[in-house]
Design a protein around this motif. Structure first.
Motif: not given
Ligand code: NI
Length: 160
Positions: A139-149
């Protein structure tokens, strides 16, 4: 139960608590409009996946340990309401499993051991966690890996 068995049960219940924390962290990290995202037109929305996980927990408790069951209400696609509901179902699952392990009673329908319900639900929710991240990305609204860690993997590794 022996001390060792109690410590093991505590660690298993702690893993369930951490799993719920990870799910709530994902919910709170959703970007604007994230609840409505879906991977494909006929796929469930992110909001529907969160409520589906709650539903699965509540039905499992109802079927396996009716003494811990609660009312299954329709939930609006609202972040705070979903969070409250997930906390409620997490706590029902926790109490149900803890009680059956401590009293040495089997679950009513399935599972060779009550702990397997926890394992199944953690597996189920990890599966949908990945689907939610994919839906957000598409949907073009990713949760980035940096946020997810810090919101996910670190919750498992952190020493209290
Ligand atoms: Ni599912």
């Amino acid at each position: 139960m022996s001390d060792a068995a109690h410590r093991l049960l505590d660690a298993l219940l702690d893993s369930w608590d951490r799993n719920n924390t990870v799910l709530l962290n994902l919910l709170r990290a959703l970007p604007e409009g994230g609840l409505e995202a879906r991977a494909m037109a006929d796929s469930p929305s992110v909001s529907e996946m969160f409520t589906h996980m709650h539903h699965e927990r509540m039905v499992s408790v109802f079927e396996e340990t009716p003494e811990f069951a609660g009312e299954l209400r329709m939930v609006e696609p609202d972040r705070d309401r979903i969070a409250l509901m997930l906390n409620e179902s997490a706590s029902r699952v926790r109490d149900a499993v803890k009680s059956r392990v401590e009293t040495g009673r089997a679950m009513n329908l399935n599972y060779d051991h009550p702990i397997l319900l926890l394992q199944l639900l953690i597996f189920h929710e990890s599966y949908h966690h990945g689907q939610i991240k994919l839906a957000l990305k598409l949907a073009g609204r990713p949760v980035t890996d940096d946020q997810a860690g810090p919101l996910t993997w670190d919750v498992w590794r952190r020493k209290k």
